[in-house]
Design a protein around this motif. Sequence first.
Motif, short mmCIF file in Angstrom:
data_model
loop_
_atom_site.label_atom_id
_atom_site.label_comp_id
_atom_site.label_asym_id
_atom_site.label_seq_id
_atom_site.Cartn_x
_atom_site.Cartn_y
_atom_site.Cartn_z
N ARG A 89 0.82 -1.21 0.00
CA ARG A 89 0.00 0.00 0.00
C ARG A 89 0.86 1.26 0.00
O ARG A 89 0.60 2.21 0.74
CB ARG A 89 -0.95 -0.03 1.21
CG ARG A 89 -2.13 -0.96 1.00
CD ARG A 89 -2.73 -1.51 2.27
NE ARG A 89 -3.05 -0.53 3.27
CZ ARG A 89 -3.36 -0.85 4.55
NH1 ARG A 89 -3.35 -2.11 4.93
NH2 ARG A 89 -3.66 0.10 5.41
N ALA A 90 1.87 1.27 -0.85
CA ALA A 90 2.74 2.45 -0.94
C ALA A 90 1.97 3.68 -1.39
O ALA A 90 2.32 4.81 -1.02
CB ALA A 90 3.89 2.17 -1.90
N ASN A 91 0.89 3.47 -2.16
CA ASN A 91 0.11 4.61 -2.63
C ASN A 91 -0.53 5.36 -1.46
O ASN A 91 -0.68 6.58 -1.50
CB ASN A 91 -0.98 4.14 -3.61
CG ASN A 91 -1.99 3.21 -2.95
OD1 ASN A 91 -1.61 2.24 -2.30
ND2 ASN A 91 -3.27 3.48 -3.13
N GLU A 104 -9.41 9.19 6.55
CA GLU A 104 -9.75 9.56 5.17
C GLU A 104 -9.28 8.51 4.18
O GLU A 104 -9.98 8.19 3.21
CB GLU A 104 -9.16 10.93 4.84
CG GLU A 104 -9.87 12.08 5.53
CD GLU A 104 -9.09 13.39 5.43
OE1 GLU A 104 -9.72 14.45 5.64
OE2 GLU A 104 -7.87 13.37 5.17
N VAL A 105 -8.11 7.97 4.41
CA VAL A 105 -7.61 6.89 3.54
C VAL A 105 -8.55 5.69 3.61
O VAL A 105 -8.91 5.10 2.58
CB VAL A 105 -6.18 6.49 3.95
CG1 VAL A 105 -5.75 5.21 3.23
CG2 VAL A 105 -5.20 7.62 3.62
N GLY A 111 -6.70 1.54 3.13
CA GLY A 111 -6.61 0.95 4.45
C GLY A 111 -6.71 -0.57 4.42
O GLY A 111 -6.34 -1.23 3.45
N ILE A 112 -7.24 -1.10 5.50
CA ILE A 112 -7.29 -2.55 5.70
C ILE A 112 -8.02 -3.25 4.56
O ILE A 112 -7.58 -4.30 4.07
CB ILE A 112 -7.95 -2.86 7.06
CG1 ILE A 112 -7.08 -2.32 8.20
CG2 ILE A 112 -8.20 -4.35 7.22
CD1 ILE A 112 -7.77 -2.25 9.53
N VAL A 113 -9.13 -2.67 4.11
CA VAL A 113 -9.93 -3.33 3.07
C VAL A 113 -9.14 -3.48 1.78
O VAL A 113 -9.33 -4.45 1.04
CB VAL A 113 -11.24 -2.55 2.84
CG1 VAL A 113 -12.01 -3.13 1.67
CG2 VAL A 113 -12.11 -2.60 4.10
N ALA A 186 -11.67 -5.32 10.40
CA ALA A 186 -12.41 -4.32 9.61
C ALA A 186 -13.67 -5.00 9.10
O ALA A 186 -13.82 -6.22 9.17
CB ALA A 186 -11.56 -3.81 8.45
N LEU A 187 -14.57 -4.20 8.57
CA LEU A 187 -15.82 -4.73 8.02
C LEU A 187 -15.61 -5.06 6.55
O LEU A 187 -15.26 -4.19 5.75
CB LEU A 187 -16.93 -3.68 8.18
CG LEU A 187 -18.37 -4.15 8.00
CD1 LEU A 187 -18.72 -5.21 9.04
CD2 LEU A 187 -19.32 -2.97 8.11
#
Length: 424
Positions: A89-91, A104-105, A111-113, A186-187
Amino acid sequence: MSVSLIPDSWPSADGIWHDLHLAPEALGAGLPAMSDAAIVVEQGAIAWVGAYAELPDDYRQLPKHAGQGAMVTPGLIDCHTHLVYGGQRANEFAMRLAGASYEEVARAGGGIVSSVKSTRLANEDALFDAAVPRLQALLAEGVCAIEIKSGYGLSLEHERKQLRVARRLGQAFGVTVCTTFLGAHALPPEYAGRSDDYIRLVCEEMLPALAAEGLVDAVDVFCETIGFTLAQTEQVFQAAQALGLPVKLHAEQLSDMGGSALAARYGALSCDHIEHLSAEGIAAMLKAGTVAVLLPGAYFTLRDTHMPPIAALRAAGVPMAVSTDHNPGTSPALSLLLMLNMACTLFRLTVPEALAGVTRHAAKALGLQATHGQIAAGCTANFVLWPLGDVAELAYWLGQRPACSVVRQGRWAVDGMGLHRSAA
């Protein structure tokens, strides 16, 4: 990528390890420094520790391993990682640099998803192959035990896949791996707007099935405004308790939810992150014997400015562990020694506190305090020989990886100092 099961081919470390320097900072309060110490290893366990001159006669005929005056610490322990996942997830790192917050991310689909999508697409072998170099980087610095969480699958099939890979890594590399089920991380997208339904799935189907398969050593929850509520967290804890599994908690990272006090009521092994930990939470953790796990890598990556209450934890006597929190989003850290430096510079820990944080307190955070995190008779033979003159050097250097030699699970796992070739 092909990885052979190599631990059985490693030389046994049984015998007398002598010409060692055991520093009190590395071994615990009340223990004297020993400049000519000896460690006796028998059948993969530590049988005796003390001054070489006081070595009991019963051991004097054992093979000898000359330590060449090396400084010795217990094997290091990375007690909070998310080592098994797909993608990277470097972006998101770039997004945060441009001003986006953690929340916000996450709300933008990152994020996790984001890691969940990549992890679900990868098969077990691909996840294993991706995790191998990450684990090898940690092992090269003297890590002898590690916790690996699930939480990027968020379904029975994919959580199982992560936990199976974690078990495989432990077997392949002869390292103690503690697996933690983090189904409530996470959901998942298919449960959008139905968090209570998902928690029921976690408690009634996922956790019982994975526990029955022997894949779960502990249970964790992400209790946060962008995670799960206190009530949902307690449901998971109750399910874990019914199965006889210990719990831990991602707690008070972004806000004070009161999760630490809840976790303490369930005798949690640890509460982790805890930047917003309250005085009430500290008191509850102290009473329960719960370890505070500090994660300076996430604090640094997120450019957080709200420090954990170190002084209050210190004053209360709550043990503080330190870990990498290795994960693809908020702490892509693969050096526990760097975390020592960050714990000292960012969180103001002393060197002895930081070293205790990656040895005996980290062991307690995993429920391994009887066998790991110390050099003592009866413990598994996990220790590291360092070509350094001062314990503070472990936290002092930035980017240097000392050529250490590592005894892990009673075998020569790493011989960076060339001791085996010159052993007497």
